[in-house]
Design a protein around this motif. Structure first.
Motif, PDB file in Angstrom:
ATOM      1  N   VAL A 104      -8.648   8.704  -2.887  1.00  0.00           N
ATOM      2  CA  VAL A 104      -8.611   7.475  -2.107  1.00  0.00           C
ATOM      3  C   VAL A 104      -9.734   6.574  -2.583  1.00  0.00           C
ATOM      4  O   VAL A 104     -10.783   7.043  -3.039  1.00  0.00           O
ATOM      5  CB  VAL A 104      -8.765   7.787  -0.592  1.00  0.00           C
ATOM      6  N   CYS A 105      -9.507   5.271  -2.521  1.00  0.00           N
ATOM      7  CA  CYS A 105     -10.557   4.319  -2.875  1.00  0.00           C
ATOM      8  C   CYS A 105     -11.593   4.301  -1.748  1.00  0.00           C
ATOM      9  O   CYS A 105     -11.240   4.179  -0.566  1.00  0.00           O
ATOM     10  CB  CYS A 105      -9.966   2.923  -3.074  1.00  0.00           C
ATOM     11  N   CYS A 134     -11.595  -0.741  -7.660  1.00  0.00           N
ATOM     12  CA  CYS A 134     -11.446   0.437  -6.811  1.00  0.00           C
ATOM     13  C   CYS A 134     -12.452   1.515  -7.214  1.00  0.00           C
ATOM     14  O   CYS A 134     -12.831   1.625  -8.382  1.00  0.00           O
ATOM     15  CB  CYS A 134     -10.029   0.988  -6.919  1.00  0.00           C
ATOM     16  N   VAL A 135     -12.864   2.284  -6.227  1.00  0.00           N
ATOM     17  CA  VAL A 135     -13.791   3.398  -6.452  1.00  0.00           C
ATOM     18  C   VAL A 135     -13.094   4.654  -5.949  1.00  0.00           C
ATOM     19  O   VAL A 135     -13.320   5.096  -4.819  1.00  0.00           O
ATOM     20  CB  VAL A 135     -15.131   3.169  -5.721  1.00  0.00           C
ATOM     21  N   PRO A 136     -12.214   5.255  -6.772  1.00  0.00           N
ATOM     22  CA  PRO A 136     -11.456   6.426  -6.300  1.00  0.00           C
ATOM     23  C   PRO A 136     -12.337   7.672  -6.246  1.00  0.00           C
ATOM     24  O   PRO A 136     -13.214   7.883  -7.082  1.00  0.00           O
ATOM     25  CB  PRO A 136     -10.346   6.567  -7.344  1.00  0.00           C
ATOM     26  N   ALA A 153      -6.315  -1.209   4.256  1.00  0.00           N
ATOM     27  CA  ALA A 153      -6.606  -1.501   2.848  1.00  0.00           C
ATOM     28  C   ALA A 153      -6.133  -2.912   2.523  1.00  0.00           C
ATOM     29  O   ALA A 153      -5.038  -3.319   2.911  1.00  0.00           O
ATOM     30  CB  ALA A 153      -5.909  -0.485   1.947  1.00  0.00           C
ATOM     31  N   LEU A 154      -6.973  -3.670   1.829  1.00  0.00           N
ATOM     32  CA  LEU A 154      -6.605  -5.025   1.448  1.00  0.00           C
ATOM     33  C   LEU A 154      -5.557  -4.992   0.352  1.00  0.00           C
ATOM     34  O   LEU A 154      -5.414  -4.003  -0.375  1.00  0.00           O
ATOM     35  CB  LEU A 154      -7.844  -5.799   1.002  1.00  0.00           C
ATOM     36  N   GLN A 164      -5.805  -0.910  -5.238  1.00  0.00           N
ATOM     37  CA  GLN A 164      -4.794  -0.089  -5.890  1.00  0.00           C
ATOM     38  C   GLN A 164      -5.020   1.398  -5.669  1.00  0.00           C
ATOM     39  O   GLN A 164      -4.185   2.209  -6.045  1.00  0.00           O
ATOM     40  CB  GLN A 164      -4.792  -0.368  -7.405  1.00  0.00           C
ATOM     41  N   GLY A 165      -6.147   1.764  -5.060  1.00  0.00           N
ATOM     42  CA  GLY A 165      -6.485   3.183  -4.946  1.00  0.00           C
ATOM     43  C   GLY A 165      -6.553   3.690  -3.536  1.00  0.00           C
ATOM     44  O   GLY A 165      -7.140   4.742  -3.283  1.00  0.00           O
TER      45      GLY A 165
END
Length: 353
Positions: free
Chosen positions: A118-119, A72-74, A103-104, A108-109
């Motif tokens: 948010v991711c 994830c890239v939050p 979201a897949l 997780q984000g």
């Protein structure tokens, strides 16, 4: 040194932005189309807020075109939804609204609308297939299509646990009737791989919330179809296997079972819940690359459970808990392939009760 490396990562990301066909150009040989000033400004603001580690994860996902989706890239929400901006920049320039994204299951984000972050990894999202009304011509199955389930789950020797090795020996290839019992040991489904009328390999039992089904993917775990051997494989099956690529992801979620198409070719899906309960014959839906579809709806399934089998299924068993997915090739009255068993490469997903 830090500023120089960070600038290099950002430059590589901009070179990898989405092309006109929704793909990614990262070779530098041809420049992708220009980005609107509004999107460039907003996306630049998002990238500036990412730490170097997050930029590396984002670059890995983008340059691999999702083969290595990464973590994830939050990022903090400021202004326009960050995940919408980066999905437009790197995957779908025509995307208009975050409601078109899903979201897949592994993300997780993603958070909710009330979350502060948010991711923004674009490969942690898919586009949602819209409703088809009326369905296109390929969608209607012939009333004479065989609906008999083809796999016997009552045989304990036909299943393979997901923790087993990816190299799977060829199994029984005979057609048998269905006796589902996939709920044992927490398994929510079993997957059978078919080439035309021949089942290849054993059943693949799934207990994790999601499973990847692919042809050849070095990273990660899942059901690797490329390692299933078959003598006298048809030319059509061999060609179609080459199109499976990253394949699909099946995930069991609160409202049903979702399929995400990770490949570069469409997949075709049929299940009892894709149409209204009183409407038969069943519908085949086309899922384009990058899109997700709820292929089995739990609420509709409860309704179907209390309805009699439709008349066209009276000549054979009717299983209201199965999903069929064909790679690259559709079937139905508008195709030369009238039945799923005429498709070169396809899956039967057998759900537990």
């Amino acid at each position: 040194m830090f500023r120089s490396r960070r600038s290099g990562l950002v430059r590589r990301l901009w070179r990898s932005r989405a092309g006109g066909d929704g793909g990614v150009s990262c070779c530098g040989l041809s420049e992708p189309p220009a980005v609107s000033p509004e999107l460039r400004s907003a996306a630049s603001a998002v990238l500036k807020r990412l730490k170097e580690q997050a930029l590396c994860a984002l670059l890995e996902a983008v340059e691999s075109r999702g083969a290595a989706p990464g973590g994830c890239v939050p990022v903090t929400r400021l202004g326009a939804p960050p995940h919408l901006l980066l999905c437009r920049l790197f995957r779908w320039p025509d995307l208009q609204h975050p409601g078109q994204l899903k979201a897949l299951s592994g993300c997780q984000g993603a958070g909710g609308s009330d979350s502060n972050s948010v991711c923004c990894n674009p490969y942690h999202y898919s586009r949602v297939c819209g409703p088809e009304s009326p369905p296109p011509p390929y969608s209607r199955l012939s009333p004479k299509i065989e609906q008999k389930p083809l796999v016997d789950l009552s045989d304990p020797y036909t299943e393979m646990d997901v923790s087993g090795p990816l190299c799977i020996p060829a199994g029984d290839v005979s057609d048998t009737s269905l006796s589902p019992n996939t709920s044992k040991q927490g398994r929510w489904c079993s997957v059978a791989y078919w080439e035309h009328r021949t089942r290849v390999g054993r059943l693949y039992a799934v207990s994790q919330p999601s499973v990847s089904i692919f042809y050849d993917l070095p990273q990660g775990n899942g059901f690797c179809l490329g390692q299933l051997s078959l003598e006298n494989r048809s030319e059509a099956a061999a060609r179609t296997r080459g199109k499976i690529g990253l394949g699909i992801v099946l995930s069991r979620e609160a409202d049903g079972v979702w399929a995400y198409n990770r490949s570069e070719h469409p997949v075709f899906v049929n299940s009892p819940t894709l149409d209204a309960p009183a409407c038969r014959p069943l519908v085949v839906r086309k899922v384009m690359p990058g899109y997700s579809l709820k292929v089995f709806d739990f609420k509709k399934s409860c309704i179907l459970r209390h309805l009699p089998a439709p008349p066209e299924h009276a000549d054979g068993p009717y299983d209201p808990h199965s999903i069929r997915i064909s790679f690259a090739k559709g079937w139905g009255p508008c195709y030369s392939r009238q039945m799923i068993t005429s498709c070169p490469c396809w899956l039967e997903v057998l759900l537990g009760r």
